[in-house]
Design a protein around this motif. Structure first.
Motif: not given
Length: 113
Positions: A15, A17-18, A33, A43, A45-46, A48-49
């Motif tokens: 986990q 972060c960017n 990105e 993206t 973030k998408q 990772a979600n």
């Protein structure tokens, strides 16, 4: 392209972060990105979600979910309300409803054998 793939491996391994991924890949955050969206269709973030959703779903499916609060903590959600909201966004049902569905499916299969 190798730097991009290394960044993806790093992102998926832990986990992170960017900012950590950007340091690891030696490209700017915006460039990462764009490359990610171009190559993956979503993206970072998408992605990772979605990965986090899959991990929660897997824990529910295999019965590793003792409570929603435990699931939320294990998968780095702020609280169980955020877990429920995101889970419902992807699955269309709450985690509790998914647990009930899996239990019903297992009971059905057990009754047939």
């Amino acid at each position: 392209m190798t730097l991009f793939l290394n960044g993806i491996d790093f992102l998926l391994a832990e986990q992170n972060c960017n900012q950590d991924v950007v340091k690891h890949t030696a490209v700017s955050r915006r460039q990462l990105e764009r490359l990610f969206k171009t190559n993956m269709g979503v993206t970072p973030k998408q992605a990772a979600n979605l990965i986090r959703f899959q991990k929660v779903w897997r824990d529910i499916y295999f019965g590793k979910a003792s409570s929603l609060a435990d699931l939320a903590a294990k998968h780095a959600f702020v609280d169980q309300a955020h877990l429920t909201h995101q889970f419902k966004r992807y699955a269309g049902v709450t985690p509790f409803e998914m647990q009930q569905k899996f239990a019903k499916d297992v009971a059905f299969l057990q009754s047939k054998f």
